[in-house]
Design an enzyme around this catalytic site. Structure first.
Site, short mmCIF file in Angstrom:
data_model
loop_
_atom_site.label_atom_id
_atom_site.label_comp_id
_atom_site.label_asym_id
_atom_site.label_seq_id
_atom_site.Cartn_x
_atom_site.Cartn_y
_atom_site.Cartn_z
N ASP A 37 18.81 -86.51 -33.47
CA ASP A 37 18.35 -88.01 -33.91
C ASP A 37 17.55 -88.55 -32.88
OD1 ASP A 37 20.48 -88.03 -32.07
OD2 ASP A 37 21.54 -89.80 -33.44
N HIS A 242 -3.91 -72.84 -22.13
CA HIS A 242 -3.13 -74.15 -22.67
C HIS A 242 -1.83 -73.96 -21.72
CE1 HIS A 242 -5.46 -75.18 -26.29
NE2 HIS A 242 -6.09 -75.59 -25.32
N ASP A 259 -5.52 -79.36 -15.07
CA ASP A 259 -6.14 -80.26 -16.04
C ASP A 259 -5.13 -81.33 -16.63
OD1 ASP A 259 -7.11 -81.22 -18.58
OD2 ASP A 259 -7.55 -78.96 -19.41
N ASP A 271 -9.72 -86.94 -19.21
CA ASP A 271 -9.43 -85.40 -19.51
C ASP A 271 -10.11 -84.98 -18.23
OD1 ASP A 271 -9.01 -83.18 -20.14
OD2 ASP A 271 -9.94 -83.10 -22.02
N HIS A 350 -13.96 -70.33 -24.13
CA HIS A 350 -13.74 -71.53 -24.87
C HIS A 350 -15.25 -72.22 -24.93
CE1 HIS A 350 -13.51 -74.06 -21.13
NE2 HIS A 350 -12.72 -72.93 -20.70
N HIS A 354 -15.87 -81.45 -25.40
CA HIS A 354 -15.44 -81.94 -26.67
C HIS A 354 -15.71 -83.53 -26.56
CE1 HIS A 354 -11.77 -83.10 -24.67
NE2 HIS A 354 -11.63 -81.97 -24.38
N HIS A 361 -9.36 -84.77 -28.05
CA HIS A 361 -10.44 -84.21 -28.70
C HIS A 361 -10.62 -85.16 -29.82
CE1 HIS A 361 -8.85 -79.88 -27.45
NE2 HIS A 361 -9.16 -80.53 -26.29
N GLU A 384 -16.85 -79.15 -19.37
CA GLU A 384 -15.69 -78.25 -18.93
C GLU A 384 -15.92 -76.69 -18.93
OE1 GLU A 384 -12.06 -78.41 -21.21
OE2 GLU A 384 -12.94 -79.85 -22.50
N TYR A 388 -12.29 -67.24 -16.30
CA TYR A 388 -10.78 -66.82 -16.20
C TYR A 388 -10.94 -65.22 -15.99
CZ TYR A 388 -11.26 -71.42 -18.41
OH TYR A 388 -11.61 -72.82 -18.35
N ARG A 412 -11.77 -73.99 -13.69
CA ARG A 412 -12.60 -74.90 -14.60
C ARG A 412 -12.88 -76.13 -14.10
NH1 ARG A 412 -9.17 -74.41 -18.60
NH2 ARG A 412 -7.94 -76.17 -18.41
N GLU A 414 -14.06 -80.13 -15.03
CA GLU A 414 -14.15 -80.71 -16.19
C GLU A 414 -14.36 -82.22 -15.82
OE1 GLU A 414 -10.56 -81.21 -18.82
OE2 GLU A 414 -11.89 -81.68 -20.52
N1 GLY Z 1 -7.08 -80.94 -21.72
C1 GLY Z 1 -7.65 -80.45 -23.07
C2 GLY Z 1 -8.84 -79.99 -22.79
O1 GLY Z 1 -9.41 -80.03 -21.85
O2 GLY Z 1 -9.54 -79.87 -24.05
MN MN Z 2 -11.17 -81.44 -22.39
MN MN Z 3 -9.01 -81.11 -19.97
#
Ligand code: GLY
Ligand code: MN
Ligand code: MN
Length: 440
Positions: A37, A242, A259, A271, A350, A354, A361, A384, A388, A412, A414
């Site tokens: 709960d 992820h 990240d 982000d 990727h 975004h 996103h 970004e 990898y 990465r 970003e």
């Molecule tokens: N942290 C999620 C992305 O970079 O899209």
């Molecule tokens: Mn991102």
């Molecule tokens: Mn990110």
């Protein structure tokens, strides 16, 4: 500074105008069970938030352009109730919905089923997102069905059920100046957290301890918390896009990819990704790949300007990465062929960014059919690119096997970038990324 109610009123006016003769039903988010709960902290539905600034669960907003002035914005809310508020806290109730949040009328949520058909009567169509709001959807469909039953008798045009998303998400995609102020604030806090994290990171620490430094800063600065599951990934963990386990020891000689970004109280988000050597010195391979990702990222950021497209920004990064990987011997062949075949995707799998806003996103189309949406001032996107290097994906036929010395490197970089009248503004430039700033 949170936004004034005028901002929400202006958004509603634009939305109602765009609806034409359609009535919109926009539900708030419900509380979501974590386990037993216990519930997750409440997270408002961004569409509902954008139009109301009302941060309570279970509410429903109606937008009724077909009704006279003074009846066009109706809120159904949880009413004031001492026995509920003593457990779960203050509610604005119907009076607050009108006085504080500008509703023309407000009713208890329990009256939605009874009142909805009347409110929707006379609308040319109903704008409602099917499939997302299981508690509200049957009521909308019932009201819609009743209208269809009546249509032949009343001679009214048959009602359509339409999606509110294209209108609403078109508005949300283009950030107003006061939204950019909030996004700069989210970016500031997020960038500071990255700087703090780099200062504490050292071999022997656990990824989780670095996560704690980052998220502590978010909270100390008045943000709600992380905008998404923070990724704190040492060494090969960075090759899991992820990765959120964040429970490994940081090792001497590895890179650390972080990240993380905060979400403000009004849900604007940062982000940011940064990658740096845990012991303060890049190895030769790490530095070569880092400089390549940085070159790709800087070229892609530089490309952000009105008239460009997200696709064009992505293509810019891919070209720099592929040419660099050819130079390093991690790819072979000619750049055009590799790009066309996607023969780089075992190393960069990727997209380059975004939209960013109330959702991490964020909403808004990237393309309409074959047409890529042109960037306009006020749009905000992440940039970004990454590389990898691991054994997780097979090397495409015709591409070289990867030597062991490259493996376990995940990078990465970003930033959050706003499109301006003549170019762009990098909102997250305060998080350092030049190699000289990352070494000690
Ligand atoms: N942290 C999620 C992305 O970079 O899209
Ligand atoms: Mn991102
Ligand atoms: Mn990110």
């Amino acid at each position: 500074m949170l936004m004034s109610q005028d901002v929400y009123a202006e958004r509603r006016a634009r939305f109602v105008e765009a609806l034409g003769g359609a009535a919109a039903v926009i539900p708030a988010a419900p509380l979501v069970t974590h386990h037993a709960d216990c519930e997750w902290p409440f997270r408002q539905n961004s569409d509902f938030w954008y139009l109301t600034g009302f941060d309570e669960p279970e509410a429903v907003a109606l937008f009724l352009p077909h009704r006279p002035e003074g009846e066009r914005f109706v809120l159904f809310v949880q009413p004031r109730e001492a026995s509920a508020e003593v457990w779960n806290g203050f509610r604005w109730g119907c009076e607050g919905a009108v006085e504080r949040f500008g509703a023309d009328r407000a009713h208890p949520r329990s009256e939605l089923a009874e009142r909805l058909p009347d409110y929707l009567k006379g609308a040319e169509a109903i704008a409602f997102r099917v499939g997302r709001h299981p508690a509200v959807e049957p009521l909308v469909l019932q009201a819609w069905g009743a209208q269809l039953d009546r249509a032949p008798r009343s001679g009214a045009a048959a009602l359509g059920l339409v999606a509110p998303c294209p209108l609403l998400h078109g508005l949300r995609l283009r950030k107003a100046p006061e939204e950019l102020v909030r996004m700069r604030e989210a970016a500031r806090i997020s960038a500071e957290a990255h700087e703090l994290a780099r200062q504490v990171a050292r071999p022997g620490l656990n990824e989780r301890q670095v996560q704690a430094v980052i998220e502590q800063h978010f909270l100390e600065q008045g943000a709600r918390g992380p905008a998404y599951g923070s990724i704190v990934a040492g060494g090969d963990n960075a090759c899991v896009l992820h990765y959120t386990a964040n429970n490994a020891e940081l090792r001497d000689g590895d890179l650390l990819l972080i990240d993380a970004g905060c979400s403000l109280n009004d849900y604007y988000n940062g982000d940011i990704t940064r990658t740096f050597p845990i012991n303060g010195r890049f190895s030769g391979e790490q530095r070569a790949l880092y400089e390549l990702v940085l070159a790709a990222q800087e070229a892609a950021v530089a490309a952000v300007a009105p008239g460009q497209t997200a696709e064009g920004v992505h293509d810019t990064a891919v070209r720099v990465l592929v040419e660099g990987l050819l130079d390093l011997g991690l790819l072979s062949g000619d750049a055009d062929g590799i790009i066309e075949q996607g023969a780089y995707r075992h190393l960069y799998m990727h997209r380059t960014g975004h939209w960013l806003g109330l959702d991490v996103h964020d909403v808004g189309a990237y393309r309409l059919g074959e047409h890529h949406v042109a960037l306009e001032p006020g749009m905000v996107l992440t940039v970004e690119p990454g590389l990898y290097v691991s054994d997780r994906l097979p090397v495409p036929e015709g591409q070289p096997a990867i030597a062991e010395r490259w493996k376990g490197i995940g990078i990465r970089i970003e930033d959050d970038v706003a499109v301006t009248d003549h170019g762009h503004e990098n909102l997250t430039a305060a998080a350092l990324k030049a190699p000289v700033a990352l070494e000690r």
